[in-house]
Structures are given as structure tokens and as C-alpha cells.
Design a protein around this motif. Sequence first.
Motif, PDB file in Angstrom:
ATOM      1  N   CYS A  60       0.852  -1.188   0.000  1.00  0.00           N
ATOM      2  CA  CYS A  60       0.000   0.000   0.000  1.00  0.00           C
ATOM      3  C   CYS A  60       0.887   1.237   0.000  1.00  0.00           C
ATOM      4  O   CYS A  60       1.897   1.288   0.708  1.00  0.00           O
ATOM      5  N   GLY A  61       0.506   2.239  -0.785  1.00  0.00           N
ATOM      6  CA  GLY A  61       1.191   3.517  -0.756  1.00  0.00           C
ATOM      7  C   GLY A  61       0.459   4.472   0.161  1.00  0.00           C
ATOM      8  O   GLY A  61      -0.772   4.437   0.238  1.00  0.00           O
ATOM      9  N   MET A  62       1.202   5.308   0.886  1.00  0.00           N
ATOM     10  CA  MET A  62       0.582   6.280   1.780  1.00  0.00           C
ATOM     11  C   MET A  62       1.049   7.684   1.423  1.00  0.00           C
ATOM     12  O   MET A  62       2.230   7.919   1.172  1.00  0.00           O
ATOM     13  N   LEU A  63       0.099   8.600   1.389  1.00  0.00           N
ATOM     14  CA  LEU A  63       0.382  10.000   1.081  1.00  0.00           C
ATOM     15  C   LEU A  63      -0.217  10.858   2.183  1.00  0.00           C
ATOM     16  O   LEU A  63      -1.377  10.668   2.556  1.00  0.00           O
ATOM     17  N   ASN A 114       6.320  17.623  -4.393  1.00  0.00           N
ATOM     18  CA  ASN A 114       5.503  16.754  -5.237  1.00  0.00           C
ATOM     19  C   ASN A 114       5.588  15.306  -4.742  1.00  0.00           C
ATOM     20  O   ASN A 114       6.198  14.448  -5.369  1.00  0.00           O
ATOM     21  N   SER A 115       4.984  15.063  -3.595  1.00  0.00           N
ATOM     22  CA  SER A 115       5.001  13.723  -3.030  1.00  0.00           C
ATOM     23  C   SER A 115       4.113  12.786  -3.831  1.00  0.00           C
ATOM     24  O   SER A 115       3.117  13.201  -4.432  1.00  0.00           O
ATOM     25  N   THR A 116       4.478  11.504  -3.847  1.00  0.00           N
ATOM     26  CA  THR A 116       3.682  10.487  -4.532  1.00  0.00           C
ATOM     27  C   THR A 116       3.435   9.323  -3.577  1.00  0.00           C
ATOM     28  O   THR A 116       4.082   9.195  -2.530  1.00  0.00           O
TER      29      THR A 116
END
Length: 201
Positions: free
Chosen positions: A136-139, A156-158
Motif C-alpha cells: 500500500c502507498g501512503m500519502l 511533489n510527493s507520490t
Amino acid sequence: AISTFSNFESKVHLEGIKYKNEWFPKLLEISSITKDGKKYSKVFWDKNRNVVRTTRIPDINLKKVYPIKKEHFLNTIDPWSAMLQALKLLKETNSCKSSFNIYDGRRTAILYFKDLELVNLQKDRPWSYSGKTKVCGMLSKSTGGHLIKSKWRKKNSTFSDIKIYLADMNTSFLIPVRIEVKTFLGKIIARLNLSNNLLTQ
């Protein structure tokens, strides 16, 4: 106690309840020691997730951080309850996709989670996990209390900047076995130590 870097140490005390299969915070208490000195915060929530009282020693410095507006407190939970809620939803829907308004006593933010990939993780430490994982990606989108000038915050976080590797370990929900965080210093990796069930760098 959590000690990640040589000039940082923190202690966390959290109380909450599980109501109608959801996690609700009651109290979050954080004390930390940084290069700027000692900091302490304590937050109380009511049963409707409304912040009823916050104590900060010292208070936030509005010359250094953005203000926290009243609307930022609405329907918030602490970061740890957010993670538990995300894991619960993942179990129910088989999807990481979710978002939560969080508050830790000094900062507010919106946490977003997204499905990234399936990875067959290879053991890179004698005590680390090896096997199938869901990533899972977390922003995190800051909304108040965060530093006006910070070298840690990317413009510019991803979702690939923070990856959480989750594995089925015959528990009630998937367990984070590896977390990767991209920073300006490089990649920080925390691994679940299967010998003591603690996240270790």
C-alpha cells in the motif's frame, strides 16, 4: 519509547475504544526530545471524534508553523487509529484505498492510502519476513501545524514515497512487515523483527 535518530526520542501513550467495528481515540499523549528541546502534547476526544481539549508544552510557534484552524479538528482520529482503520478496511474490501483526517496534538493532516502492487518479499535480514506481500502507498497532506520551512517535506510527493508491505500472518488482519520511506537523505527502511515482533531499521 521510540528512538529513530540520535537527536530524537519520543514516547507515546494512546487510549481508545472499538465501537461498531471502528477504532475511536480517547486520549493521545506524546512527549519528545529533539534538537529544539522538550515537547509535550495531550489530546482528548469525545465519542463523536470531536477534539474536546488539547494541551501543548510549549505551544506551537506560529512564526515557524502554519496555524491549525477549527475545521481541521473535525472528525479527526490519531495516526495510530487511522492505521488500524485502514487495516480493517483492507480486510473487508481487499483494497488499501481509504483516507483519514488525523491530529496528533501539534499537527493535522489527511492520510491517503492506495493499492500499489503485489510483491514476493525476499528476506534481507536473518530475522525479517520473506514471502507474499500486498503493498500500500501512503500519502500525507498537511493541513495545519506543519513547519513553514522544512527540508523533509517534498513539494511533489507520490504514493510510492511511503510503501507499506503487508503480509498474512494468520492474524485478524494483514500485518505490516516492512515500511519504506523516501527522504532527501535516502531511503529509510523499517522491518518487522520476527524474533521479537518489533519494527527495526
